[in-house]
Design a protein around this motif. Structure first.
Motif, mmCIF file in Angstrom:
data_model
loop_
_atom_site.group_PDB
_atom_site.id
_atom_site.type_symbol
_atom_site.label_atom_id
_atom_site.label_comp_id
_atom_site.label_asym_id
_atom_site.label_seq_id
_atom_site.Cartn_x
_atom_site.Cartn_y
_atom_site.Cartn_z
ATOM 1 N N ALA A 103 0.878 -1.322 -0.106
ATOM 2 C CA ALA A 103 0.027 0.093 -0.097
ATOM 3 C C ALA A 103 0.894 1.199 -0.141
ATOM 4 O O ALA A 103 0.523 2.310 -0.537
ATOM 5 C CB ALA A 103 -0.794 -0.013 1.181
ATOM 6 N N SER A 104 2.085 1.196 0.665
ATOM 7 C CA SER A 104 2.781 2.269 0.656
ATOM 8 C C SER A 104 4.159 2.110 1.532
ATOM 9 O O SER A 104 4.506 0.690 1.894
ATOM 10 C CB SER A 104 2.379 3.507 1.699
ATOM 11 O OG SER A 104 2.110 2.972 3.072
ATOM 12 N N ALA A 105 5.099 2.682 1.460
ATOM 13 C CA ALA A 105 6.561 2.733 2.040
ATOM 14 C C ALA A 105 6.635 3.823 3.000
ATOM 15 O O ALA A 105 6.264 5.059 2.686
ATOM 16 C CB ALA A 105 7.642 2.549 1.107
ATOM 17 N N HIS A 106 7.205 3.658 4.255
ATOM 18 C CA HIS A 106 7.484 4.672 5.043
ATOM 19 C C HIS A 106 8.926 4.576 5.330
ATOM 20 O O HIS A 106 9.657 3.721 5.736
ATOM 21 C CB HIS A 106 6.765 4.395 6.370
ATOM 22 C CG HIS A 106 5.265 4.430 6.091
ATOM 23 N ND1 HIS A 106 4.456 5.386 6.135
ATOM 24 C CD2 HIS A 106 4.654 3.292 5.529
ATOM 25 C CE1 HIS A 106 3.215 5.049 5.795
ATOM 26 N NE2 HIS A 106 3.094 3.760 5.430
ATOM 27 N N VAL A 107 9.774 5.730 4.989
ATOM 28 C CA VAL A 107 11.229 5.945 5.016
ATOM 29 C C VAL A 107 11.771 6.986 5.457
ATOM 30 O O VAL A 107 11.301 8.077 5.599
ATOM 31 C CB VAL A 107 11.603 5.696 3.544
ATOM 32 C CG1 VAL A 107 13.284 5.602 3.322
ATOM 33 C CG2 VAL A 107 10.787 4.621 2.820
ATOM 34 N N ASP A 108 12.970 6.892 6.152
ATOM 35 C CA ASP A 108 13.481 8.277 6.952
ATOM 36 C C ASP A 108 14.086 8.933 5.636
ATOM 37 O O ASP A 108 14.599 8.393 4.612
ATOM 38 C CB ASP A 108 14.673 7.801 7.552
ATOM 39 C CG ASP A 108 14.380 7.459 8.976
ATOM 40 O OD1 ASP A 108 13.579 7.751 9.531
ATOM 41 O OD2 ASP A 108 14.722 6.214 9.474
ATOM 42 N N ASP A 109 14.175 10.251 5.873
ATOM 43 C CA ASP A 109 14.878 11.042 4.863
ATOM 44 C C ASP A 109 16.283 11.106 5.058
ATOM 45 O O ASP A 109 16.804 10.484 5.946
ATOM 46 C CB ASP A 109 14.396 12.626 4.913
ATOM 47 C CG ASP A 109 14.764 13.216 6.154
ATOM 48 O OD1 ASP A 109 15.660 12.720 6.832
ATOM 49 O OD2 ASP A 109 14.289 14.310 6.370
ATOM 50 N N GLU A 110 17.171 11.385 4.112
ATOM 51 C CA GLU A 110 18.579 11.302 3.925
ATOM 52 C C GLU A 110 19.151 11.914 5.115
ATOM 53 O O GLU A 110 20.259 11.450 5.609
ATOM 54 C CB GLU A 110 19.107 11.596 2.853
ATOM 55 C CG GLU A 110 18.694 10.783 1.593
ATOM 56 C CD GLU A 110 19.119 11.335 0.274
ATOM 57 O OE1 GLU A 110 20.497 11.682 0.219
ATOM 58 O OE2 GLU A 110 18.728 10.981 -1.021
ATOM 59 N N ALA A 111 18.624 12.959 5.531
ATOM 60 C CA ALA A 111 19.083 13.792 6.828
ATOM 61 C C ALA A 111 19.043 12.870 8.136
ATOM 62 O O ALA A 111 19.861 13.199 8.969
ATOM 63 C CB ALA A 111 18.399 15.142 7.166
ATOM 64 N N ALA A 112 18.295 11.920 7.949
ATOM 65 C CA ALA A 112 18.120 11.243 9.298
ATOM 66 C C ALA A 112 19.472 10.141 9.599
ATOM 67 O O ALA A 112 19.582 9.651 10.680
ATOM 68 C CB ALA A 112 17.058 10.032 9.355
#
Length: 141
Positions: A103-112
């Protein structure tokens, strides 16, 4: 039933290559009779994000970004394995999770990345991505 699968950027690349994800370790919401289903799903997503940290620890070459895949699976292929928090249950999906069920993906941004490497992942909210955007996440890593 919504299930949340912990992953990594290389794991996501594998899903895109094979067309399926492994659901051996997953999390689902268990709000109880008086609970808030949306809040329970949020907690289940972050339980999967914590499990993603374990996957990152096992793969030092992977980009330091937590990845959680959300999938809608039929109840009969989801087995409860035990509690993982007040409104979260650890589950297993008894068959591979097809790409079309994501349904979706949940991912940290690169700054994390620096904070994750320093053990401060909880300081970052996961970003939501549509399934159509997953190839871009792998290409940006």
């Amino acid at each position: 039933m919504y299930v949340f699968l912990p992953s990594t950027i290389p794991g996501l690349a594998g899903v895109l290559d094979t067309g399926r994800a492994d659901g051996t370790t997953a999390f689902a919401a268990d709000p109880g009779p008086d609970g808030d289903a949306e809040e329970a799903e949020y907690e289940a997503m972050y339980a999967a994000a914590d499990a993603s940290l374990d996957l990152l620890a096992a793969d030092p070459d992977a980009p330091r970004r937590r990845v959680v895949l959300a999938a809608v699976m039929p109840d009969h292929v989801v087995e409860r394995r035990g509690g993982a928090g007040p409104h979260v249950v650890r589950v297993s999906v008894t068959e591979p999770v097809p790409y079309k069920k994501l349904a979706s993906a949940h991912v940290d941004d690169e700054a994390a990345a620096d904070d994750i490497a320093a053990g401060a992942a909880e300081d970052h909210e996961l970003l939501w991505f549509a399934v159509q955007e997953l190839r871009h996440l792998v290409g940006d890593a």
